[in-house]
Write a protein that holds these residues in place. Structure first.
Motif, PDB file in Angstrom:
ATOM      1  N   GLY A 152      -7.792  11.241   3.188  1.00 43.75           N
ATOM      2  CA  GLY A 152      -7.992   9.930   3.815  1.00 43.75           C
ATOM      3  C   GLY A 152      -7.694   9.853   5.298  1.00 43.75           C
ATOM      4  N   GLY A 210      -3.494   0.850   9.706  1.00 40.53           N
ATOM      5  CA  GLY A 210      -4.511   1.786  10.151  1.00 40.53           C
ATOM      6  C   GLY A 210      -4.743   2.960   9.218  1.00 40.53           C
ATOM      7  N   ARG A 211      -4.149   2.929   8.039  1.00 43.38           N
ATOM      8  CA  ARG A 211      -4.324   4.043   7.116  1.00 43.38           C
ATOM      9  C   ARG A 211      -5.568   3.864   6.264  1.00 43.38           C
ATOM     10  NH1 ARG A 211       1.057   6.642   6.559  1.00 43.38           N
ATOM     11  NH2 ARG A 211       1.987   5.326   8.117  1.00 43.38           N
ATOM     12  N   THR A 212      -6.078   4.945   5.795  1.00 40.55           N
ATOM     13  CA  THR A 212      -7.274   4.860   4.981  1.00 40.55           C
ATOM     14  C   THR A 212      -6.921   5.041   3.521  1.00 40.55           C
ATOM     15  OG1 THR A 212      -8.203   6.084   6.786  1.00 40.55           O
ATOM     16  CG2 THR A 212      -9.659   5.612   4.967  1.00 40.55           C
ATOM     17  N   TRP A 257       0.812  -1.212   0.000  1.00 40.15           N
ATOM     18  CA  TRP A 257       0.000   0.000   0.000  1.00 40.15           C
ATOM     19  C   TRP A 257       0.845   1.261   0.000  1.00 40.15           C
ATOM     20  CZ3 TRP A 257       0.845   3.403   3.909  1.00 40.15           C
ATOM     21  CH2 TRP A 257       1.449   2.906   5.066  1.00 40.15           C
ATOM     22  N   LEU A 305      -6.959  -3.978   7.662  1.00 39.93           N
ATOM     23  CA  LEU A 305      -6.577  -2.708   8.291  1.00 39.93           C
ATOM     24  C   LEU A 305      -5.286  -2.873   9.080  1.00 39.93           C
ATOM     25  CD1 LEU A 305      -9.696  -0.884   9.708  1.00 39.93           C
ATOM     26  CD2 LEU A 305      -8.057  -0.087   8.014  1.00 39.93           C
ATOM     27  N   ALA A 306      -5.157  -4.028   9.748  1.00 43.01           N
ATOM     28  CA  ALA A 306      -3.931  -4.292  10.495  1.00 43.01           C
ATOM     29  C   ALA A 306      -2.754  -4.280   9.532  1.00 43.01           C
ATOM     30  CB  ALA A 306      -4.028  -5.634  11.213  1.00 43.01           C
ATOM     31  N   MET A 307      -2.970  -4.825   8.345  1.00 42.82           N
ATOM     32  CA  MET A 307      -1.940  -4.883   7.323  1.00 42.82           C
ATOM     33  C   MET A 307      -1.590  -3.483   6.821  1.00 42.82           C
ATOM     34  SD  MET A 307      -2.366  -7.265   4.016  1.00 42.82           S
ATOM     35  CE  MET A 307      -3.081  -8.717   4.703  1.00 42.82           C
ATOM     36  N   LEU A 308      -2.613  -2.643   6.696  1.00 41.59           N
ATOM     37  CA  LEU A 308      -2.406  -1.297   6.169  1.00 41.59           C
ATOM     38  C   LEU A 308      -1.898  -0.337   7.230  1.00 41.59           C
ATOM     39  CD1 LEU A 308      -5.584  -0.886   3.946  1.00 41.59           C
ATOM     40  CD2 LEU A 308      -3.245  -1.112   3.177  1.00 41.59           C
ATOM     41  N   ASN A 315     -11.745   4.109  10.762  1.00 41.15           N
ATOM     42  CA  ASN A 315     -12.033   3.981   9.348  1.00 41.15           C
ATOM     43  C   ASN A 315     -13.523   4.170   9.076  1.00 41.15           C
ATOM     44  OD1 ASN A 315     -10.820   3.570   6.879  1.00 41.15           O
ATOM     45  ND2 ASN A 315     -11.495   1.448   6.790  1.00 41.15           N
ATOM     46  N   SER A 350      -8.664   1.004  15.020  1.00 36.44           N
ATOM     47  CA  SER A 350      -8.425   1.567  13.680  1.00 36.44           C
ATOM     48  C   SER A 350      -9.585   1.276  12.743  1.00 36.44           C
ATOM     49  CB  SER A 350      -7.087   1.129  13.077  1.00 36.44           C
ATOM     50  OG  SER A 350      -6.736  -0.140  13.446  1.00 36.44           O
ATOM     51  N   THR A 409      -6.615  -2.985  16.753  1.00 40.81           N
ATOM     52  CA  THR A 409      -7.104  -3.148  15.375  1.00 40.81           C
ATOM     53  C   THR A 409      -8.574  -2.755  15.277  1.00 40.81           C
ATOM     54  OG1 THR A 409      -7.428  -5.486  15.826  1.00 40.81           O
ATOM     55  CG2 THR A 409      -5.466  -4.896  14.594  1.00 40.81           C
TER      56      THR A 409
END
Lengths: 535, 312
Positions: free
Chosen positions: A452, B41-43, A129, B36-39, A415, A411, A408
């Motif tokens: 974002g 916490g970013r959107t 990402w 989300l854990a992988m990212l 989101n 977050s 988690t």
């Protein structure tokens, strides 16, 4: 019989000790820097495009070179590219690679490798990402990222040693973004020959190469003699999920660096450790803050947000509750980030003014009703939010309910707050840390309308206009930082965030280690060839 | 006996399937999002959707479960979420070998020390050495491993401060890394085994056949080794199975505090990272190992005790 048994036991323990001594090579630490990465049990990947946490990027930064990197003062300096020029309009960068630049097997690093690496970082099939996030300004990046193009139109290999990058809009932080992991250089030939296996034993473009990767334990890095600044010291990065364990290892001489990741050495040991010459402490490029949901009552009213901000005694929080382990802050930019040297008038503790602001909003504690503050369960968070709760109760008479969530989940809820603000969190205790040392990363990327990371949907047209102008301003540094300063002032006065403090990172570094600089961005090795372990 | 074993073997797959289902459902319903854990916490909605799709997490839960189950039957444990593209089987295989080696070492240690201490105490009940050794064993049995670890580390640090040889307090890969975790892991079951051996010895010594053996004029030692010990071994044998299970569960704490890349350590890390494929596989494997251990214990019990054989 009794004495015989005691004798046996004694003999056995002596034998065990001798064995452990015999098996510990005395000279093992001669030229290996033993660096602990806490909070992980293994590296996610050695593909720079797939790394996603600070521990991974520490390893990536040692293994791979980029066109540019940061020096000890956080300035952008040449790396694999020896120089670059920028076009008049600020939209085109032409990099010249070092003569003789080579991967760890001696094969040349070419412009094609650079173009391929950037494309790879954006490719949705890669599964990372960070590329789409940090390289988005390169022309054609979004087309590659959404899968509609396979070639990155903004990256061209002009010849073997020349790379030309075209960007969508002029940017003062574009080069900063290129220092990040997603722009590191991978061997195209190796990755194409073995698309899935290469990342286990990659050819590297940076100061180090992989000597041995013991999954779940450590990764041993040997100097890459082909790197332009080849080091002489090896590095063993060991994985220690638990900071306490890492600290214990350091105490008995098993490690040279501990605490360099997000959490530092365990707070319980800071007092005893701070007396050592090994102790280093810095205020991080990060800020802890309370975010408010600007779309629903009561925090859609700027006066209510101001009341909450004015009711918090940050000095007490930082110095008494957290015993000076953090630095209280009234502003968004952490100390040391450009533009943080320009003053901002913060909302400092004033209970009178807080109550006045509440009155101005035309609300009473009763009409607001209980407010919920959500936080992730981690470190000192619980203690801090409890103190915040008491400030608001005492100074405003407002009852705040605390909602602890596992990280988690927290977050995920943030989101959701972004996606569907009406059903989102009311207020949340959060943190932002710099990806690269530029105010844009804290101002525009956090609080501009619709971006974002703006989970609380703070929105101010004047703020947006200022940051839009600053983001694309190149060359005129003073003017650009001034614009960010004005924008920051607006966001602080309107409480886009309620900044609380900048965390300090406390680490231990063996005093014999030379050539490592510790600053808000973490540990940086400005000159790999100067890295040394004295005696 | 065969019938009993056959019965157990037949029920095994059903138990395993239930376990996979429960772990799957619990993981599916647990709050927290692996993507989300992988990212971090970013959107980034686009990246989020893309990753979600590539891991099949946008499918309905039944499909996800059936996919998982059919993979399991083919011996394919799937790919890790956290270590993108890395087969779970790969991750777990190394963890199992580490945990097994550690568990065997700990169990061997606890038997080698626990049984003799128990016998030694049991032969002379209520003597001073009986009391002292049993209090010591009770302490070892009851002290939580994280306390014992702290204590050992403190002792080790005092050694280190005085320039004496000291052990690494965590880590894996060198032989001396074994010493502390094995001591911690062995101590609890050692205390248990020693106390059990003692009680068992006391029990056996009251039996008629022991009196008969003494009456026959056999040496004390002969009576102890051939008549008493064999019978006293029976209850010990039955606890070895459960104590292997105990060693495995105990390993969760020990492996995590010593940073040992065993299966307990992997499980905890996977849980923190919401790495469902790894969580599911470790749970299934742990459950399976406990089931198999119990089965083996039953078989051993039958082999040693003829009465069970007949009844079975």
């Amino acid at each position: 019989m009794k004495t015989k048994h005691t004798l046996h036991l004694t003999l056995l323990s002596v034998l065990l000790l001798l064995l452990s001594m015999a098996l510990t090579p005395v000279g093992a630490q001669e030229a290996t820097l033993r660096w602990s990465l806490e909070g992980i049990n293994d590296l996610v990947s050695l593909d720079p495009a797939k790394a996603s946490d600070s521990q991974g990027f520490t390893a990536i930064g040692l293994l791979y070179g980029g066109l540019v990197r940061l020096d000890g003062d956080l300035r952008v300096i040449p790396d694999v590219a020896e120089s670059w020029t920028t076009s008049e309009d600020g939209l085109s960068y032409t990099f010249t690679l070092r003569e003789g630049a080579a991967f760890s097997d001696g094969s040349p690093i070419t412009a094609a490798d650079v173009v391929w690496s950037l494309t790879h970082a954006l490719d949705p099939n890669t599964g990372g990402w960070t590329g789409p996030f940090y390289l988005s300004n390169i022309a054609g990046a979004s087309a590659v990222a959404d899968g509609s193009a396979s070639d990155l139109s903004g990256a061209v290999a002009v010849d073997e040693r020349t790379v030309q990058l075209t960007i969508n809009q002029p940017s003062a932080y574009f080069l900063s973004q290129l220092t990040f992991g997603s722009a590191k250089i991978i061997s195209k030939a190796q990755a194409e020959a073995d698309p899935t296996g290469w990342e286990l034993a990659p050819l590297t473009s940076g100061a180090y190469q992989v000597q041995e990767w013991n999954r779940g334990q450590n990764i041993v890095l040997a100097p890459n003699t082909y790197y332009w600044q080849a080091p002489s010291v090896s590095i063993a990065l060991s994985f220690n999920p638990d900071s306490e364990t890492a600290y214990q290892l350091y105490r008995t001489g098993e490690l040279d660096i501990v605490g360099s990741q997000q959490n530092g050495i365990p707070p319980a040991h800071v007092a005893e450790a701070s007396a050592l010459p090994d102790f280093q402490s810095t205020s991080l490029f990060a800020v802890r803050y309370v975010g408010f949901n600007n779309t629903i009552p009561p925090f859609n009213d700027v006066n209510v947000r101001r009341a909450f901000a004015l009711a918090v005694d940050k000095a007490t929080l930082a110095n008494d509750v957290l015993q000076g382990t953090v630095v209280a802050s009234d502003r968004i930019l952490p100390l040391g980030i450009p533009a943080s040297e320009l003053p901002v008038e913060g909302l400092s503790y004033d209970p009178e003014a807080a109550r006045a602001a509440l009155a101005e909003a035309g609300v009473t504690p009763e009409s607001i009703g209980p407010v919920t503050l959500t936080y992730g369960v981690e470190g000192d968070n619980e203690r801090i939010v409890t103190v915040l709760q008491s400030f608001w109760q005492e100074n405003l008479g407002i009852t705040v309910t605390l909602e602890p969530l596992e990280l988690t989940t927290f977050s995920a809820r943030l989101n959701e707050t972004f996606e569907n603000p009406e059903a989102g969190l009311q207020a949340y205790y959060s943190i932002w840390g710099a990806d690269y040392p530029d105010p844009q990363n804290f101002i525009s990327q956090q609080l501009r309308t619709g971006v974002g990371n703006n989970n609380g949907h703070y929105s101010n047209a004047e703020f947006d206009a200022l940051v839009d102008q600053a983001d694309v301003l190149v060359g005129d540094v003073e003017n650009r930082l001034g614009l960010y300063n004005q924008a920051e002032q607006i966001a602080v006065s309107e409480v886009g965030w309620l900044p609380l403090y900048n965390p300090r990172l406390n680490i231990l570094v063996n005093p014999n280690v030379q050539g490592i600089v510790f600053n808000g961005q973490g540990l940086i090795i400005p000159d790999f060839s100067a890295l040394a372990i004295g005696s | 006996m065969l019938k009993l074993i056959a019965k157990r073997l037949v029920s095994l797959p059903f138990v395993v399937i239930s376990i996979t289902f429960i772990t799957f459902i619990v993981g599916y319903m647990a709050p927290g999002d692996p993507i989300l854990a992988m990212l971090g916490g970013r959107t980034d909605p686009a990246a989020y959707e893309r990753l979600k799709h590539s891991y099949g997490l946008d499918q309905p839960w039944q499909d996800q479960y059936l996919d998982y189950l059919s993979g399991l039957l083919r011996g394919d444990l799937g790919l890790s979420f956290r270590f993108q593209g890395r087969p779970v089987a790969d991750i777990i295989a190394s963890g199992i070998s580490v945990s097994t080696a550690l568990g065997i070492a700990a169990l061997a240690g606890s038997l080698v020390i626990g049984i003799p201490v128990g016998l030694w105490a049991g032969v002379h009940p209520n003597s001073k050495r009986d009391r002292v050794s049993m209090i010591l064993m009770l302490m070892l049995y009851s002290i939580p491993s994280f306390v014992l670890i702290g204590l050992l580390r403190w002792i080790n640090y005092q050694f280190y401060l005085r320039g004496l040889p000291s052990l690494p307090v965590a880590g894996w890969g060198r032989p001396e890394h074994w010493i502390m975790p094995v001591i911690v892991l062995a101590s609890a079951s050692m205390g248990y085994i020693a106390r059990l051996t003692r009680v068992s010895m006391l029990e056996v010594q009251k039996q008629d056949y022991i009196r008969t053996a003494h009456a026959k004029g056999l040496y004390n030692r002969r009576v102890l080794w051939t008549h008493a010990l064999r019978n006293a071994a029976l209850p010990i044998l039955t606890v070895i199975g459960p104590s292997i299970a105990f060693v495995v569960t105990g390993a969760f704490v020990v492996e995590n505090l010593f940073s040992i890349p065993g299966i307990g350590f992997l499980s905890v890390q996977a849980i923190q990272q919401r790495d469902y494929p790894v969580i599911q596989s470790t749970t299934v494997i742990l459950a399976l190992s406990v089931l198999v251990m119990n089965l083996i214990t039953d078989m051993l019990y039958m082999a040693v005790d003829p009465r069970v054989r007949v009844e079975g």
